[in-house]
Design an enzyme around this catalytic site. Structure first.
Site, short mmCIF file in Angstrom:
data_model
loop_
_atom_site.label_atom_id
_atom_site.label_comp_id
_atom_site.label_asym_id
_atom_site.label_seq_id
_atom_site.Cartn_x
_atom_site.Cartn_y
_atom_site.Cartn_z
N CYS A 186 0.81 -1.23 0.00
CA CYS A 186 0.00 0.00 0.00
C CYS A 186 0.83 1.27 0.00
O CYS A 186 0.53 2.22 -0.73
CB CYS A 186 -0.99 -0.02 1.16
SG CYS A 186 -0.24 0.04 2.80
N HIS A 191 -2.24 1.06 7.14
CA HIS A 191 -2.66 1.00 5.74
C HIS A 191 -2.92 2.41 5.22
O HIS A 191 -3.38 3.27 5.96
CB HIS A 191 -3.93 0.14 5.61
CG HIS A 191 -4.31 -0.18 4.20
ND1 HIS A 191 -3.51 -0.92 3.36
CD2 HIS A 191 -5.41 0.14 3.48
CE1 HIS A 191 -4.11 -1.05 2.19
NE2 HIS A 191 -5.27 -0.40 2.24
N HIS A 220 -6.04 1.59 -3.57
CA HIS A 220 -5.02 1.11 -2.63
C HIS A 220 -4.57 -0.29 -3.03
O HIS A 220 -5.17 -0.93 -3.89
CB HIS A 220 -5.57 1.10 -1.20
CG HIS A 220 -6.75 0.18 -1.01
ND1 HIS A 220 -6.75 -0.86 -0.11
CD2 HIS A 220 -7.97 0.15 -1.59
CE1 HIS A 220 -7.91 -1.49 -0.16
NE2 HIS A 220 -8.68 -0.88 -1.05
#
Length: 184
Positions: free
Chosen positions: A82, A134, A146
């Protein structure tokens, strides 16, 4: 007789030329403009409204990465995580260098609530953790791009129960000219 033959040949050549030109025009129409493909993909398939004010370079970049598998520590089309995906977007689309992991990237932003987010802002999550784990990039209409650990590079919705549960904050990169920017 020769005049009739030449005239007939000229008519056949003109007809052939017109037919050939029509088929080339049809072939050219079949070849889609890459910008149009990306716009159609995001607008229709993913439900992201791509309009005249949208950053088409951002959408094209994401479009090219959709489906890339997730790989922790990866930063290529063979596998990406990510933060590397987010870093690549900022490098290539916004010509801005950001740090490499989600917690460090968060140190570079002005925090925002969901309702303050704009296209290109960042979204941060604390997934089964007390710290940020994240990051993705906001596209508008509660959608964000993402690198998902289970699905690779995808577009998701902040209102999905999973992401809604773990959403921490949004953020906008602090520009070096902003007075809040602190050099490390």
């Amino acid at each position: 007789m020769i005049k009739k033959f030449l005239f007939s040949t000229l008519i056949v050549l003109a007809a052939f030329s017109a037919t050939f030109a029509q088929s080339k025009t049809k072939e050219a129409a079949k070849v889609e403009d890459p910008d149009n493909l990306a716009s159609q993909y995001f607008s229709q398939v993913m439900g992201v409204a791509v309009n005249a004010t949208s950053n088409l370079k951002l959408y094209k970049f994401i479009y090219e990465w959709i489906g890339t598998p997730y790989r922790f520590g990866g930063n290529t089309k063979k596998g990406i995580d990510c933060s590397a995906f987010t870093k690549a977007i900022y490098d290539k689309v916004f010509n801005t260098t950001i740090l490499r992991n989600s917690r460090d990237i968060f140190s570079m932003v002005n925090p925002l609530s969901k309702d303050e987010l704009k296209e290109g802002d960042l979204v941060f999550f604390k997934i089964k953790s007390r710290s940020i784990s994240h990051v993705g990039i906001y596209l508008g209409d509660n959608r964000f791009a993402h690198a998902s650990s289970t699905r690779g590079v995808v577009i998701s919705n902040l209102n999905e129960p999973y992401y809604s549960r773990y959403f921490y904050k949004g953020g906008r990169i602090i520009e070096p000219g902003d007075k809040e920017f602190i050099e490390e």
